[in-house]
Every structure is written in structure tokens, then in C-alpha cells.
Enzyme design. Structure first.
Site, PDB file in Angstrom:
ATOM      1  N   GLY A 254      48.613  -9.831  62.236  1.00  0.00           N
ATOM      2  CA  GLY A 254      48.478 -10.174  63.655  1.00  0.00           C
ATOM      3  C   GLY A 254      49.743  -9.835  64.421  1.00  0.00           C
ATOM      4  O   GLY A 254      50.745  -9.400  63.854  1.00  0.00           O
TER       5      GLY A 254
ATOM      6  N   GLY B  58      64.029  -3.992  81.499  1.00  0.00           N
ATOM      7  CA  GLY B  58      63.963  -4.720  82.760  1.00  0.00           C
ATOM      8  C   GLY B  58      64.031  -6.221  82.528  1.00  0.00           C
ATOM      9  O   GLY B  58      63.440  -6.728  81.574  1.00  0.00           O
TER      10      GLY B  58
ATOM     11  N   HIS C 255      17.112  13.930  71.133  1.00  0.00           N
ATOM     12  CA  HIS C 255      16.789  14.080  69.708  1.00  0.00           C
ATOM     13  C   HIS C 255      17.300  15.419  69.203  1.00  0.00           C
ATOM     14  O   HIS C 255      17.096  16.429  69.880  1.00  0.00           O
ATOM     15  CB  HIS C 255      15.277  13.995  69.488  1.00  0.00           C
TER      16      HIS C 255
ATOM     17  N   ALA D 284      43.999  -2.021  73.957  1.00  0.00           N
ATOM     18  CA  ALA D 284      44.524  -1.159  75.011  1.00  0.00           C
ATOM     19  C   ALA D 284      43.612  -1.162  76.242  1.00  0.00           C
ATOM     20  O   ALA D 284      44.092  -1.239  77.377  1.00  0.00           O
ATOM     21  CB  ALA D 284      44.679   0.258  74.471  1.00  0.00           C
TER      22      ALA D 284
ATOM     23  N   LYS E 297      45.051   6.878  64.991  1.00  0.00           N
ATOM     24  CA  LYS E 297      43.840   7.706  65.019  1.00  0.00           C
ATOM     25  C   LYS E 297      44.144   9.130  64.561  1.00  0.00           C
ATOM     26  O   LYS E 297      43.299   9.789  63.956  1.00  0.00           O
ATOM     27  CB  LYS E 297      43.222   7.713  66.419  1.00  0.00           C
TER      28      LYS E 297
HETATM   29  P1  FAD Z   1      52.378  -2.322  74.852  1.00  0.00           P
HETATM   30  O1  FAD Z   1      51.562  -1.141  74.542  1.00  0.00           O
HETATM   31  O2  FAD Z   1      52.968  -3.085  73.714  1.00  0.00           O
HETATM   32  O3  FAD Z   1      53.533  -1.806  75.808  1.00  0.00           O
HETATM   33  C1  FAD Z   1      54.573  -2.617  76.239  1.00  0.00           C
HETATM   34  C2  FAD Z   1      55.762  -1.722  76.605  1.00  0.00           C
HETATM   35  O4  FAD Z   1      56.728  -2.522  77.283  1.00  0.00           O
HETATM   36  C3  FAD Z   1      56.479  -1.138  75.390  1.00  0.00           C
HETATM   37  O5  FAD Z   1      56.789   0.212  75.630  1.00  0.00           O
HETATM   38  C4  FAD Z   1      57.746  -1.969  75.292  1.00  0.00           C
HETATM   39  O6  FAD Z   1      58.813  -1.296  74.660  1.00  0.00           O
HETATM   40  C5  FAD Z   1      58.005  -2.214  76.768  1.00  0.00           C
HETATM   41  N1  FAD Z   1      58.875  -3.366  77.063  1.00  0.00           N
HETATM   42  C6  FAD Z   1      58.832  -4.612  76.517  1.00  0.00           C
HETATM   43  N2  FAD Z   1      59.755  -5.407  77.105  1.00  0.00           N
HETATM   44  C7  FAD Z   1      60.377  -4.632  78.028  1.00  0.00           C
HETATM   45  C8  FAD Z   1      61.400  -4.887  78.973  1.00  0.00           C
HETATM   46  N3  FAD Z   1      61.960  -6.095  79.104  1.00  0.00           N
HETATM   47  N4  FAD Z   1      61.822  -3.863  79.753  1.00  0.00           N
HETATM   48  C9  FAD Z   1      61.255  -2.615  79.652  1.00  0.00           C
HETATM   49  N5  FAD Z   1      60.273  -2.338  78.797  1.00  0.00           N
HETATM   50  C10 FAD Z   1      59.841  -3.332  78.003  1.00  0.00           C
HETATM   51  N6  FAD Z   1      44.054  -1.079  70.696  1.00  0.00           N
HETATM   52  C11 FAD Z   1      42.913  -0.436  71.000  1.00  0.00           C
HETATM   53  O7  FAD Z   1      42.286  -0.762  72.018  1.00  0.00           O
HETATM   54  N7  FAD Z   1      42.432   0.570  70.208  1.00  0.00           N
HETATM   55  C12 FAD Z   1      43.072   0.963  69.087  1.00  0.00           C
HETATM   56  O8  FAD Z   1      42.609   1.873  68.394  1.00  0.00           O
HETATM   57  C13 FAD Z   1      44.276   0.302  68.733  1.00  0.00           C
HETATM   58  N8  FAD Z   1      44.951   0.658  67.623  1.00  0.00           N
HETATM   59  C14 FAD Z   1      46.115   0.018  67.313  1.00  0.00           C
HETATM   60  C15 FAD Z   1      46.770   0.382  66.151  1.00  0.00           C
HETATM   61  C16 FAD Z   1      47.943  -0.256  65.796  1.00  0.00           C
HETATM   62  C17 FAD Z   1      48.649   0.143  64.532  1.00  0.00           C
HETATM   63  C18 FAD Z   1      48.495  -1.258  66.652  1.00  0.00           C
HETATM   64  C19 FAD Z   1      49.789  -1.933  66.317  1.00  0.00           C
HETATM   65  C20 FAD Z   1      47.845  -1.621  67.815  1.00  0.00           C
HETATM   66  C21 FAD Z   1      46.639  -0.987  68.148  1.00  0.00           C
HETATM   67  N9  FAD Z   1      45.926  -1.347  69.288  1.00  0.00           N
HETATM   68  C22 FAD Z   1      44.750  -0.726  69.588  1.00  0.00           C
HETATM   69  C23 FAD Z   1      46.409  -2.396  70.210  1.00  0.00           C
HETATM   70  C24 FAD Z   1      47.108  -1.751  71.435  1.00  0.00           C
HETATM   71  O9  FAD Z   1      48.160  -0.939  70.978  1.00  0.00           O
HETATM   72  C25 FAD Z   1      47.622  -2.825  72.363  1.00  0.00           C
HETATM   73  O10 FAD Z   1      46.583  -3.721  72.711  1.00  0.00           O
HETATM   74  C26 FAD Z   1      48.166  -2.198  73.642  1.00  0.00           C
HETATM   75  O11 FAD Z   1      49.222  -1.304  73.342  1.00  0.00           O
HETATM   76  C27 FAD Z   1      48.674  -3.267  74.605  1.00  0.00           C
HETATM   77  O12 FAD Z   1      49.154  -2.650  75.752  1.00  0.00           O
HETATM   78  P2  FAD Z   1      50.286  -3.329  76.657  1.00  0.00           P
HETATM   79  O13 FAD Z   1      50.508  -2.379  77.774  1.00  0.00           O
HETATM   80  O14 FAD Z   1      49.936  -4.722  76.938  1.00  0.00           O
HETATM   81  O15 FAD Z   1      51.593  -3.392  75.721  1.00  0.00           O
HETATM   82  P1  NAI Z   2      44.309  -8.986  62.940  1.00  0.00           P
HETATM   83  O1  NAI Z   2      44.341 -10.247  63.692  1.00  0.00           O
HETATM   84  O2  NAI Z   2      43.258  -7.985  63.223  1.00  0.00           O
HETATM   85  O3  NAI Z   2      44.210  -9.288  61.382  1.00  0.00           O
HETATM   86  C1  NAI Z   2      45.165 -10.054  60.714  1.00  0.00           C
HETATM   87  C2  NAI Z   2      44.574 -10.510  59.401  1.00  0.00           C
HETATM   88  O4  NAI Z   2      45.617 -11.075  58.626  1.00  0.00           O
HETATM   89  C3  NAI Z   2      43.515 -11.591  59.578  1.00  0.00           C
HETATM   90  O5  NAI Z   2      42.390 -11.263  58.806  1.00  0.00           O
HETATM   91  C4  NAI Z   2      44.208 -12.847  59.078  1.00  0.00           C
HETATM   92  O6  NAI Z   2      43.320 -13.788  58.518  1.00  0.00           O
HETATM   93  C5  NAI Z   2      45.146 -12.280  58.034  1.00  0.00           C
HETATM   94  N1  NAI Z   2      46.321 -13.102  57.744  1.00  0.00           N
HETATM   95  C6  NAI Z   2      47.049 -13.853  58.601  1.00  0.00           C
HETATM   96  N2  NAI Z   2      48.078 -14.457  57.949  1.00  0.00           N
HETATM   97  C7  NAI Z   2      47.982 -14.062  56.654  1.00  0.00           C
HETATM   98  C8  NAI Z   2      48.755 -14.337  55.489  1.00  0.00           C
HETATM   99  N3  NAI Z   2      49.830 -15.121  55.547  1.00  0.00           N
HETATM  100  N4  NAI Z   2      48.373 -13.785  54.327  1.00  0.00           N
HETATM  101  C9  NAI Z   2      47.277 -12.972  54.245  1.00  0.00           C
HETATM  102  N5  NAI Z   2      46.510 -12.688  55.329  1.00  0.00           N
HETATM  103  C10 NAI Z   2      46.866 -13.215  56.513  1.00  0.00           C
HETATM  104  O7  NAI Z   2      45.778  -8.356  63.127  1.00  0.00           O
HETATM  105  P2  NAI Z   2      46.373  -6.925  62.808  1.00  0.00           P
HETATM  106  O8  NAI Z   2      45.527  -6.174  61.855  1.00  0.00           O
HETATM  107  O9  NAI Z   2      47.803  -7.165  62.494  1.00  0.00           O
HETATM  108  O10 NAI Z   2      46.272  -6.205  64.202  1.00  0.00           O
HETATM  109  C11 NAI Z   2      46.842  -6.812  65.360  1.00  0.00           C
HETATM  110  C12 NAI Z   2      46.020  -6.519  66.562  1.00  0.00           C
HETATM  111  O11 NAI Z   2      46.201  -5.174  66.974  1.00  0.00           O
HETATM  112  C13 NAI Z   2      44.518  -6.646  66.350  1.00  0.00           C
HETATM  113  O12 NAI Z   2      44.073  -7.970  66.458  1.00  0.00           O
HETATM  114  C14 NAI Z   2      43.979  -5.826  67.457  1.00  0.00           C
HETATM  115  O13 NAI Z   2      43.947  -6.603  68.616  1.00  0.00           O
HETATM  116  C15 NAI Z   2      45.021  -4.717  67.583  1.00  0.00           C
HETATM  117  N6  NAI Z   2      44.529  -3.522  66.908  1.00  0.00           N
HETATM  118  C16 NAI Z   2      43.386  -2.929  67.363  1.00  0.00           C
HETATM  119  C17 NAI Z   2      42.890  -1.818  66.756  1.00  0.00           C
HETATM  120  C18 NAI Z   2      41.619  -1.255  67.258  1.00  0.00           C
HETATM  121  O14 NAI Z   2      41.191  -1.627  68.328  1.00  0.00           O
HETATM  122  N7  NAI Z   2      40.980  -0.352  66.529  1.00  0.00           N
HETATM  123  C19 NAI Z   2      43.546  -1.194  65.613  1.00  0.00           C
HETATM  124  C20 NAI Z   2      44.717  -1.931  65.171  1.00  0.00           C
HETATM  125  C21 NAI Z   2      45.181  -3.025  65.831  1.00  0.00           C
END
Ligand code: FAD
Ligand code: NAI
Length: 475
Positions: free
Chosen positions: A281, A122, A454, A330, A58
Site C-alpha cells: 500500500g 514547493g 462481430h 491516476a 505498463k
Molecule cells: P503523484 O503522481 O504521486 O505526483 C505527485 C508529484 O508531486 C510528484 O512528482 C512529487 O515528487 C511531487 N511533489 C510532492 N511534494 C512536493 C512538493 N512539496 N513540491 C513539489 N513537488 C512535490 N494508477 C492507475 O490509475 N493506473 C495504473 O496503471 C497505475 N499503476 C501504478 C503502478 C505503480 C507501480 C504505482 C506505484 C502506482 C500506480 N498507479 C496507477 C497509481 C498512480 O500512480 C497514482 O494514483 C497517481 O500517480 C496519483 O497522482 P497524483 O498526481 O495524486 O500524485
Molecule cells: P494494495 O493496497 O493494492 O495492496 C497491498 C496488499 O498488501 C494488500 O493485499 C494488503 O492486504 C497486503 N498487506 C498489507 N500489509 C501487509 C503485510 N504486513 N504483510 C503482507 N501483506 C500485507 O497496494 P499496492 O499494491 O502497494 O499498490 C498501492 C496502490 O497503487 C494501489 O492501491 C493502487 O491504488 C495503486 N496502483 C494501481 C495500479 C493500477 O491501477 N493498475 C497498479 C499499481 C498500483
């Protein structure tokens, strides 16, 4: 051995750190273990979300949108800027600063709530009577015991078979957030949430972006009308989105990446790129937990198997967030965190995936809650729909941001709202009204009769609600 904890949380992402805070609020002696480190070795709690996910993406979306406005829309407001340029290093440094502020904020919250934070990995080390033994390896090495364990270890990127991520030419989300200069030609595999958000960032900064999507349809998870509007907007912006492709080979060279694929018509095609983001994904992260040794059951896709209450097959072991079934978001992780801490305290934690909002932070933003038209049709539910375009909304016109619309879906008989779908300015904020309405079991008539300020974008939601009954005022 030290005094046992009531609750140990493994992982300090939005799931883990929220669970630890709520547990501490409820009076439990709580520890939280996380292995993420910053440059220099300092702990970096916050998980994927804070370090390489929600927050840094973001930050870059905001920087790149500001750049785009300075170049293309400020002129319309009479603001004339010459020689607009982007300093990528400064933009990335700002993003890192924002991340660091969030890491520090979480460390402060741990302290404030008297949570023992342990920096390290952990893993389950068996049982000591009724308590679980947890081994911590790393800077805070220790063996601790706790009655309850909450596993919140998150997820990691899914790899394209046979294609190694080097975070130089072939990037996962971490590399996509740290490209040192604007690539001339950038490829993205996967037109999902990460692909669209990160593709937008680098396109705004000047990259020619090609998105290669396996599925024949674009953004199939969204309402069809929303997906259609989004595709139109992204194409107009210059994102080259190719659907129905099968990647056949990725060749990494010194100064670029070639991707061979078959297109939707089955013809062989090739694209030469400077860098390639793979965003197809994410998969659950259970490495190093020693889950197998203690018999923690995983499902067929590798997620920790849980019931509706986030209970695993082991007594007093719970799992939440990306490492279990359900949307990888998240706020879903945070809601499960609070619910589990409250269940451990004998309360009734509650999470409803049907009212979990989805947001894609592109421009236009896309957000939805509840069911879309395809889902309602497939389920045979009779519904009525109301839509209202931002083009007819005074605030959107004043902002100069009129792409998109709001669409409300309501049950044909009861008028209960079944879904809200928004594409347009601040969709991420507007969607909250839909979530509240659905949680309260509101009807479209309720929203139609509530006073909305509004001029505001939220008036478009009210007009969509009026549209369900075919009585919009402003179109
Ligand atoms: P995580 O955030 O993955 O945290 C897990 C933590 O556990 C990590 O710090 C990891 O290192 C630690 N860990 C793992 N194993 C161990 C262990 N054995 N011992 C100690 N620590 C360990 N979601 C949204 O809702 N809005 C968004 O805008 C959004 N944008 C995203 C953008 C990107 C590029 C990506 C990749 C994801 C995005 N997501 C977004 C998804 C969001 O980041 C995840 O759904 C969220 O972080 C999941 O939270 P979690 O606590 O389950 O796991
Ligand atoms: P995604 O599931 O959103 O999208 C993956 C895309 O890749 C799909 O359209 C799928 O059909 C395609 N795909 C799969 N295999 C492929 C292949 N071999 N070749 C070409 N296309 C292929 O997964 P993404 O973007 O990696 O994000 C992972 C997750 O992180 C999201 O599902 C979401 O839960 C979370 N996220 C959330 C955000 C938000 O809330 N704004 C922002 C970024 C991530």
C-alpha cells in the site's frame, strides 16, 4: 515580488499537471511546481504515475508479455522462433525512454498552455493579504504568490515496520521497475495491485515468484468470482501465492534476503530469496509542504482533509489525488483536477467514485466498475447477474486468449446496471463500456439491445447483459 498567480499547483503528477492545464484553459494565470528530476537533473514532471508507476509498469508488462508469447504461444500460430532470450538492460532502457517521452510531453503541454513550470520543492510560506505565499526551493528557486493553491503532492510507498528499503535487495515500486537482471527467486510482500503486476513481469521473465499476503483471502477488493478465477489463472502460470501470512523477520544478506513468517495455519516458515519487493500500500506524501505551520488539517491517516469538493480547511486551498481520501488511481486524480479547476472558475465540477474504474494489468487483465456481488449482498440490494465466458467468444478464440469472463450485475427491479466485472483479454478497454453505461444510468436491457461489432471482445459484454435476463445467444 513578481506578479501574483491566480492558481499555483504543487505537484505535477496526473493530478497536478491536469489541474494546471485545465486552469490555464479556463484563463487563469497558472504555475505548477514539481520536484522530480531525471538523471542529469532535468525536470521529470508526471509524478509517481509517469516516473515509477503506471507508465513504466505498463512498459515492462508489455515487454514481458511479448517475451512470454514468443516463448509459449507463437508456436500455436505456426510462428517458430529459436533461441528466444531477454536482454534486461535493453528492456529497462526502452522503459526509461517511454518515461522520458512522457516527461517531455508534459513539459510541452505546460509550454503550449503558457503555464509557468517551476522545478523544485514547493512549501507554504504564509499569507500576503488574501494571497498565499509559496516558497520554491531547488533549480527554479523563487517566492511566488497566488490566490488559489491546489496541493497534488501524491503518495509514497508504505514501509514494512523495521524493514529498510535499499532498492538493491529490498525494493519498493521504484526498485521493482529497475531490477538489473532476472532474479532466480523473487519475493513479493502484498498480493495487491503492484504485487500482482510486478510479480507477473518478473515471473514471465523467468523468476520463481513467491507472494506473501497478510489477508486470508486473495484480492478481497474484487468480486469473489473474479478473484477466484484470477487466483486459478495466476497459480497455473506459476505464481506461488501464500495468503494469511504474518512476516516475522526480514534478514538482508550480501546476496539475498531471508523472510521468516508464520503461515495461515500458524506454523513457522521461511523463504530464501534473491530479492524482495515490498508492496503493501501507499501513504499520502505531505513532507516538506510546511502544512503544519499554516494550519492545513490532515485526517487521522495523514491524508490532507478535504470535503466532497476537494476544499481543505484553509481558504482557497484545495487538495486532489493520492494525497486525499479515495482510490489511489491516476484517473481519479485527473478527474478531481478538472473538477477543482472548474469549481474555482465558478463551474460545477463533478467526480463520482462509484463509476471510477479499476484495472489490474496482469494477464488475464482484471477490471471492474461499480459494485460487486459481496457488496450488493451486504447492502441487501436485490440484483440479477449475467455472465459470459471468453471461451465462447469468437474473437477471443481467434486471439487464443480465452481465459475469464464478463459479469454484469443489474438491479432486480429497475434493471439499472450496478456493476460490471471483467477478467480476460483487454478488460482494461472493455470496462469503458460499463463506465459509460453506468454514467448514463443504462439498464442491462440497453446494452443487450445495442449492436456490438462481430467478432469483438465487446460481444461478451452484450452477452453478459443478455444473461441478466437469461437469454444469452452463444451459450
Ligand atoms: P503523484 O503522481 O504521486 O505526483 C505527485 C508529484 O508531486 C510528484 O512528482 C512529487 O515528487 C511531487 N511533489 C510532492 N511534494 C512536493 C512538493 N512539496 N513540491 C513539489 N513537488 C512535490 N494508477 C492507475 O490509475 N493506473 C495504473 O496503471 C497505475 N499503476 C501504478 C503502478 C505503480 C507501480 C504505482 C506505484 C502506482 C500506480 N498507479 C496507477 C497509481 C498512480 O500512480 C497514482 O494514483 C497517481 O500517480 C496519483 O497522482 P497524483 O498526481 O495524486 O500524485
Ligand atoms: P494494495 O493496497 O493494492 O495492496 C497491498 C496488499 O498488501 C494488500 O493485499 C494488503 O492486504 C497486503 N498487506 C498489507 N500489509 C501487509 C503485510 N504486513 N504483510 C503482507 N501483506 C500485507 O497496494 P499496492 O499494491 O502497494 O499498490 C498501492 C496502490 O497503487 C494501489 O492501491 C493502487 O491504488 C495503486 N496502483 C494501481 C495500479 C493500477 O491501477 N493498475 C497498479 C499499481 C498500483
Amino acid at each position: 515580488m513578481a506578479e501574483p498567480f491566480d492558481i499555483v499547483v504543487i505537484g505535477a503528477g496526473p493530478g497536478g499537471y491536469t489541474a494546471a492545464i485545465r486552469a490555464a484553459q479556463l484563463g487563469f494565470k497558472t504555475a505548477c511546481i514539481d520536484d522530480w528530476s531525471r538523471a542529469g537533473g532535468k525536470p521529470a514532471p508526471g509524478g509517481t504515475c509517469t516516473n515509477v508507476g503506471c507508465i513504466p509498469s505498463k512498459a515492462l508488462l508489455q515487454s514481458s508479455e511479448n517475451f512470454e508469447h514468443a516463448q509459449h504461444t507463437f508456436g500455436d500460430h505456426g510462428i517458430l522462433i529459436k533461441d528466444v532470450a531477454i536482454d534486461v538492460a535493453k528492456m529497462l532502457a526502452r522503459k526509461d525512454k517511454v518515461v522520458g517521452q512522457n516527461n517531455d510531453g508534459i513539459l510541452y503541454l505546460f509550454k503550449k498552455n503558457k503555464i509557468t513550470f517551476l522545478h523544485g520543492r514547493g512549501s507554504f510560506a504564509g499569507k500576503d493579504g488574501d494571497a498565499w505565499k509559496i516558497n520554491v526551493e531547488g533549480p527554479s528557486a523563487a517566492e511566488i504568490t497566488a490566490k488559489h493553491v491546489i496541493v497534488a503532492t501524491g503518495s509514497k510507498p508504505r514501509a514494512l515496520p523495521g524493514v529498510a528499503i535499499d532498492n538493491d535487495r529490498v525494493l519498493d515500486n521504484e526498485g521493482a521497475l529497475a531490477i538489473p537482471e532476472v532474479p532466480k527467486k523473487l519475493g513479493v510482500v502484498g498480493a495487491g495491485v503492484i504485487g500482482l503486476e510486478m510479480g507477473s513481469v518478473w515471473r514471465r521473465l523467468g523468476s520463481e515468484v513467491t507472494v506473501l499476503e497478510a489477508l486470508p483471502t486473495f484480492l478481497g477488493v474484487a468480486d469473489e468470482a473474479i478473484a477466484k478465477e484470477a487466483l486459478k489463472a495466476f497459480k497455473k502460470q506459476g505464481l506461488d501465492i501464500r495468503t494469511g501470512v504474518t512476516i516475522t523477520r526480514v534478514t538482508v544478506k550480501k546476496d539475498g534476503v531471508d523472510v521468516d513468517y508464520t503461515d495461515a495455519a500458524g506454523a513457522a516458515a521461511k523463504v530464501a530469496l534473491e530479492r524482495l519487493i515490498v508492496s503493501i500500500g501507499r501513504v499520502p506524501h505531505t513532507d516538506g509542504l510546511n502544512a503544519q505551520a499554516v494550519g492545513l488539517a490532515l485526517d487521522e491517516r495523514g491524508f490532507i482533509a478535504v470535503d466532497g469538493d476537494c476544499k481543505t480547511n484553509l481558504p482557497n486551498v484545495w487538495a486532489i489525488g493520492d494525497v486525499v481520501r479515495g482510490p489511489m488511481l491516476a484517473h481519479k486524480a485527473e478527474d478531481e483536477a478538472v473538477a477543482v479547476a472548474e469549481r474555482i472558475a465558478g463551474q460545477h465540477g463533478h467526480v463520482d467514485f462509484n463509476t471510477t474504474p479499476w484495472v489490474i494489468y496482469t494477464s488475464p487483465e482484471i477490471a471492474w466498475v461499480g459494485q460487486n456481488e459481496q457488496q450488493l449482498k451486504a447492502a441487501g440490494v436485490a440484483y440479477r447477474a449475467g455472465t459470459f465466458p471468453f471461451l465462447a467468444n469468437g474473437r477471443a478464440r481467434a486471439m487464443g486468449d480465452t481465459t475469464g469472463f464478463v459479469k454484469m450485475l443489474a438491479d432486480a427491479k429497475t434493471d439499472r446496471i450496478l456493476g460490471l466485472h471483467v477478467i480476460g483479454p483487454f478488460a482494461s478497454e472493455l470496462i469503458a463500456e460499463g463506465v459509460v453505461a453506468m454514467e448514463f444510468g443504462a439498464s442491462s436491457e440497453d446494452i443487450a439491445r445495442i449492436c456490438h461489432a462481430h467478432p469483438s471482445l465487446s460481444e461478451a459484454t452484450r452477452e453478459a447483459a443478455l444473461g441478466v435476463d437469461k437469454r444469452t445467444i452463444n451459450i
